[in-house]
Design a protein around this motif. Sequence first.
Motif, PDB file in Angstrom:
ATOM      1  N   GLY A  69      -5.626   1.860  10.730  1.00  0.00           N
ATOM      2  CA  GLY A  69      -6.175   0.786  11.280  1.00  0.00           C
ATOM      3  C   GLY A  69      -6.225   1.031  12.921  1.00  0.00           C
ATOM      4  N   GLY A  70      -5.210   0.062  13.329  1.00  0.00           N
ATOM      5  CA  GLY A  70      -4.837   0.023  14.663  1.00  0.00           C
ATOM      6  C   GLY A  70      -3.978   1.003  15.270  1.00  0.00           C
ATOM      7  N   ALA A  71      -3.454   2.083  14.452  1.00  0.00           N
ATOM      8  CA  ALA A  71      -2.848   3.388  14.650  1.00  0.00           C
ATOM      9  C   ALA A  71      -1.258   3.010  14.915  1.00  0.00           C
ATOM     10  CB  ALA A  71      -3.431   4.117  15.685  1.00  0.00           C
ATOM     11  N   ILE A 129       2.259 -10.371  18.201  1.00  0.00           N
ATOM     12  CA  ILE A 129       2.712 -10.708  19.449  1.00  0.00           C
ATOM     13  C   ILE A 129       1.855  -9.933  20.722  1.00  0.00           C
ATOM     14  CG2 ILE A 129       4.752 -10.770  21.290  1.00  0.00           C
ATOM     15  CD1 ILE A 129       4.865 -12.751  18.858  1.00  0.00           C
ATOM     16  N   GLY A 134      -3.418  -3.307  14.672  1.00  0.00           N
ATOM     17  CA  GLY A 134      -4.279  -3.703  13.741  1.00  0.00           C
ATOM     18  C   GLY A 134      -4.144  -4.858  12.823  1.00  0.00           C
ATOM     19  N   ILE A 144       3.557 -11.558  11.326  1.00  0.00           N
ATOM     20  CA  ILE A 144       4.577 -12.351  12.162  1.00  0.00           C
ATOM     21  C   ILE A 144       4.034 -12.251  13.608  1.00  0.00           C
ATOM     22  CG2 ILE A 144       6.901 -12.486  12.862  1.00  0.00           C
ATOM     23  CD1 ILE A 144       7.755 -11.197  10.481  1.00  0.00           C
ATOM     24  N   VAL A 195      -8.241  -1.112   2.511  1.00  0.00           N
ATOM     25  CA  VAL A 195      -8.973  -2.464   2.894  1.00  0.00           C
ATOM     26  C   VAL A 195      -9.995  -2.007   3.783  1.00  0.00           C
ATOM     27  CG1 VAL A 195      -8.505  -4.406   3.883  1.00  0.00           C
ATOM     28  CG2 VAL A 195      -6.875  -3.606   2.471  1.00  0.00           C
ATOM     29  N   TYR A 411      11.755  -6.529   7.548  1.00  0.00           N
ATOM     30  CA  TYR A 411      10.434  -6.661   7.570  1.00  0.00           C
ATOM     31  C   TYR A 411       9.590  -5.319   7.370  1.00  0.00           C
ATOM     32  CZ  TYR A 411       5.502  -7.534   9.346  1.00  0.00           C
ATOM     33  OH  TYR A 411       4.324  -8.020   9.600  1.00  0.00           O
TER      34      TYR A 411
HETATM   35  C1  LIG Z   1       3.931  -2.516  19.714  1.00  0.00           C
HETATM   36  C2  LIG Z   1       3.958  -2.945  18.457  1.00  0.00           C
HETATM   37  C3  LIG Z   1       4.019  -4.265  18.306  1.00  0.00           C
HETATM   38  C4  LIG Z   1       3.882  -4.864  17.119  1.00  0.00           C
HETATM   39  N1  LIG Z   1       4.040  -6.258  17.101  1.00  0.00           N
HETATM   40  C5  LIG Z   1       4.055  -6.911  15.591  1.00  0.00           C
HETATM   41  C6  LIG Z   1       3.937  -8.291  15.752  1.00  0.00           C
HETATM   42  O1  LIG Z   1       4.100  -8.966  16.493  1.00  0.00           O
HETATM   43  N2  LIG Z   1       4.128  -8.759  14.311  1.00  0.00           N
HETATM   44  C7  LIG Z   1       3.850  -7.893  13.278  1.00  0.00           C
HETATM   45  O2  LIG Z   1       4.022  -8.453  12.205  1.00  0.00           O
HETATM   46  N3  LIG Z   1       4.093  -6.691  13.493  1.00  0.00           N
HETATM   47  C8  LIG Z   1       4.139  -6.250  14.629  1.00  0.00           C
HETATM   48  N4  LIG Z   1       3.985  -4.796  14.564  1.00  0.00           N
HETATM   49  C9  LIG Z   1       4.250  -3.947  13.615  1.00  0.00           C
HETATM   50  C10 LIG Z   1       2.800  -3.810  12.662  1.00  0.00           C
HETATM   51  O3  LIG Z   1       2.478  -4.783  12.102  1.00  0.00           O
HETATM   52  C11 LIG Z   1       2.700  -2.304  12.000  1.00  0.00           C
HETATM   53  O4  LIG Z   1       3.098  -1.276  13.058  1.00  0.00           O
HETATM   54  C12 LIG Z   1       1.306  -2.288  11.374  1.00  0.00           C
HETATM   55  O5  LIG Z   1       1.626  -1.299  10.317  1.00  0.00           O
HETATM   56  C13 LIG Z   1       0.526  -1.602  12.371  1.00  0.00           C
HETATM   57  O6  LIG Z   1      -0.828  -1.603  11.724  1.00  0.00           O
HETATM   58  P1  LIG Z   1      -1.790  -1.072  12.548  1.00  0.00           P
HETATM   59  O7  LIG Z   1      -3.073  -1.051  11.397  1.00  0.00           O
HETATM   60  O8  LIG Z   1      -1.970  -1.047  13.885  1.00  0.00           O
HETATM   61  O9  LIG Z   1      -1.300   0.524  12.090  1.00  0.00           O
HETATM   62  P2  LIG Z   1      -1.674   1.871  11.379  1.00  0.00           P
HETATM   63  O10 LIG Z   1      -0.823   3.086  11.676  1.00  0.00           O
HETATM   64  O11 LIG Z   1      -3.188   2.018  11.489  1.00  0.00           O
HETATM   65  O12 LIG Z   1      -1.518   1.382  10.007  1.00  0.00           O
HETATM   66  C14 LIG Z   1      -0.148   1.439   9.557  1.00  0.00           C
HETATM   67  C15 LIG Z   1      -0.086   1.226   7.945  1.00  0.00           C
HETATM   68  O13 LIG Z   1      -0.875   0.108   7.675  1.00  0.00           O
HETATM   69  C16 LIG Z   1      -1.556   0.198   6.319  1.00  0.00           C
HETATM   70  N5  LIG Z   1      -3.057   0.083   6.799  1.00  0.00           N
HETATM   71  C17 LIG Z   1      -3.518   0.049   7.899  1.00  0.00           C
HETATM   72  N6  LIG Z   1      -4.759  -0.178   7.846  1.00  0.00           N
HETATM   73  C18 LIG Z   1      -5.264  -0.157   6.445  1.00  0.00           C
HETATM   74  C19 LIG Z   1      -6.349  -0.313   5.891  1.00  0.00           C
HETATM   75  N7  LIG Z   1      -7.841  -0.704   6.368  1.00  0.00           N
HETATM   76  N8  LIG Z   1      -6.439  -0.399   4.432  1.00  0.00           N
HETATM   77  C20 LIG Z   1      -5.368  -0.002   3.989  1.00  0.00           C
HETATM   78  N9  LIG Z   1      -4.082   0.235   4.458  1.00  0.00           N
HETATM   79  C21 LIG Z   1      -4.021   0.033   5.868  1.00  0.00           C
HETATM   80  C22 LIG Z   1      -1.413   1.945   5.878  1.00  0.00           C
HETATM   81  O14 LIG Z   1      -0.614   2.058   5.126  1.00  0.00           O
HETATM   82  C23 LIG Z   1      -1.105   2.578   7.409  1.00  0.00           C
HETATM   83  O15 LIG Z   1      -0.238   3.611   7.264  1.00  0.00           O
HETATM   84  C24 LIG Z   1       4.006  -4.165  16.017  1.00  0.00           C
HETATM   85  C25 LIG Z   1       3.866  -2.519  16.104  1.00  0.00           C
HETATM   86  C26 LIG Z   1       3.984  -2.229  17.625  1.00  0.00           C
HETATM   87  C27 LIG Z   1       3.837  -0.558  17.346  1.00  0.00           C
END
Ligand SMILES: Cc1cc2nc3c(=O)[nH]c(=O)nc-3n(C[C@H](O)[C@H](O)[C@H](O)COP(=O)(O)OP(=O)(O)OC[C@H]3O[C@@H](n4cnc5c(N)ncnc54)[C@H](O)[C@@H]3O)c2cc1C
Length: 455
Positions: A69-71, A129, A134, A144, A195, A411
């Motif tokens: 999603g957001g990587a 935060i 994503g 959170i 999702v 978490y």
């Molecule tokens: C700089 C930074 C700040 C952060 N701050 C917070 C914060 O304040 N609060 C908090 O709760 N978390 C925070 N996080 C953690 C964050 O919630 C996780 O890294 C989360 O997995 C990021 O989601 P993404 O979609 O960006 O990542 P992605 O790498 O795209 O996805 C991570 C995983 O989520 C699942 N996923 C994503 N999208 C989908 C989809 N559409 N359908 C099914 N599965 C999916 C998959 O298992 C995937 O491997 C932070 C992370 C970083 C790097």
Amino acid sequence: MTTSMESLRARVHGAVIERGDETYDEARKVYNAMIDRRPRVIVRPANAGDVSAAVNFARDNDLELAIRGGAHSVPGFGTVDEGVVIDFVSMRGVRVDPVSRTARAEGGATWADFNAATGAFGLATTGGIISTTGVSGLTLGGGIGYLARGAGLSCDNLISADVVTADGRFLVANEHENADLFWALRGGGGNFGVVVSMEFRLHPVGEIYGGPMLFELDAATDLLRFYREFIADAPEQFGGFPAFQIAPPLPFIPENRVGEPFALFVACWSGPLSEAEQALKPLREVAPTVAEHVGPMPYPALNAAFDGLVPPGLQHYWKANFVTELTDEAIAAHLQHGPRLPALNSTVHIYPINGACHRVAPDATAFAYRDANFATVIAGMWPDAAQNVENIKWVRDYYDATAPLSEEGGYVNFMAGDDQDRVRANYRDNYDRLVEVKKRYDPDNLFHLNQNIKP
Ligand SMILES: Cc1cc2nc3c(=O)[nH]c(=O)nc-3n(C[C@H](O)[C@H](O)[C@H](O)COP(=O)(O)OP(=O)(O)OC[C@H]3O[C@@H](n4cnc5c(N)ncnc54)[C@H](O)[C@@H]3O)c2cc1C
């Protein structure tokens, strides 16, 4: 049965990117620069049908499948060598219904996308935060952020999700349809399906009052002790958290203090602005600040305020724990390790997860730690791969000192790739039920690139 790449291309309306394509190297990048993988194919869906085609292609060809999603996944779950990546970068739409106070976000929306759409109506829900994470990935693990004490975790605000499951079917998951799947999606991570979009409950959040406050390190013990007591019954519109942070070169920080470690408090008051200074008063009484940038601002502005500190392309290694009691011993361990931050981007946050998060029963959603008061993240983030050893060591030493003073679980979204043996602990009594749901929706563990719940 195998499906050929040609038939995948024929079925997918969005982009299908393979090695040799002009955009391949850009498309395979994820946020954590430590992760450098070469997928067989990256599918950028334009709709649910594309998602289904990509899932079927991976399954039928026995290829590993990563969802992005957001990587931001620190362990790099959003990509895979020689496998299939579903990359939602082209599906980031957010539709707001201001009358019912709901919003539906596509699978690739970031919190910046979400806040821009909902903020226009003076509405918001709990996000993270920073704004580049994503919505789907963050919500699936729990979610959170600043608004959690008042509005609950992001997943507590989930009303419904459109999901493509391992068999390629399109399902709706909510309290009425596929309720077991809906339960598992709220904290169980990406284990159960892809999702396509999520619908959220929104809350009136206009201007908040907050921002970063830097305290001298010798006030850190008082600050953490104050925080522990204060946050236990602070008004739920108070959503701030303490941290350790090296001062970055910003205009509000005295030039001669840039580069020094500080105890930080990031304040966020989402109640009436007229009550903001009164709400922050107890915090101000702990010690004078060295520098601060606190005031009224739109919620999306605070949510994006630290994006610049954590740009894409840093190296990341993180560890995490839930904490029920922040004991004096735990505070001493923080004081020993927090100020030794080896890099400007690194930080330690101790988020409050009481208030509305506690009002949800531990078995009402997959997110089990409803009695923990804090979620700690030790976030190692640094620009130069040559400094990996030193930075990873800092995170591990810090974790080793604080983990025995914390809960067993942490978490899932803050955990490292080497934390797979903690997955059961993360879900406590919900684990067995998660395994049952996993067996029902993904019996062959197609979705295993995550903090994995094995069928
Ligand atoms: C700089 C930074 C700040 C952060 N701050 C917070 C914060 O304040 N609060 C908090 O709760 N978390 C925070 N996080 C953690 C964050 O919630 C996780 O890294 C989360 O997995 C990021 O989601 P993404 O979609 O960006 O990542 P992605 O790498 O795209 O996805 C991570 C995983 O989520 C699942 N996923 C994503 N999208 C989908 C989809 N559409 N359908 C099914 N599965 C999916 C998959 O298992 C995937 O491997 C932070 C992370 C970083 C790097």
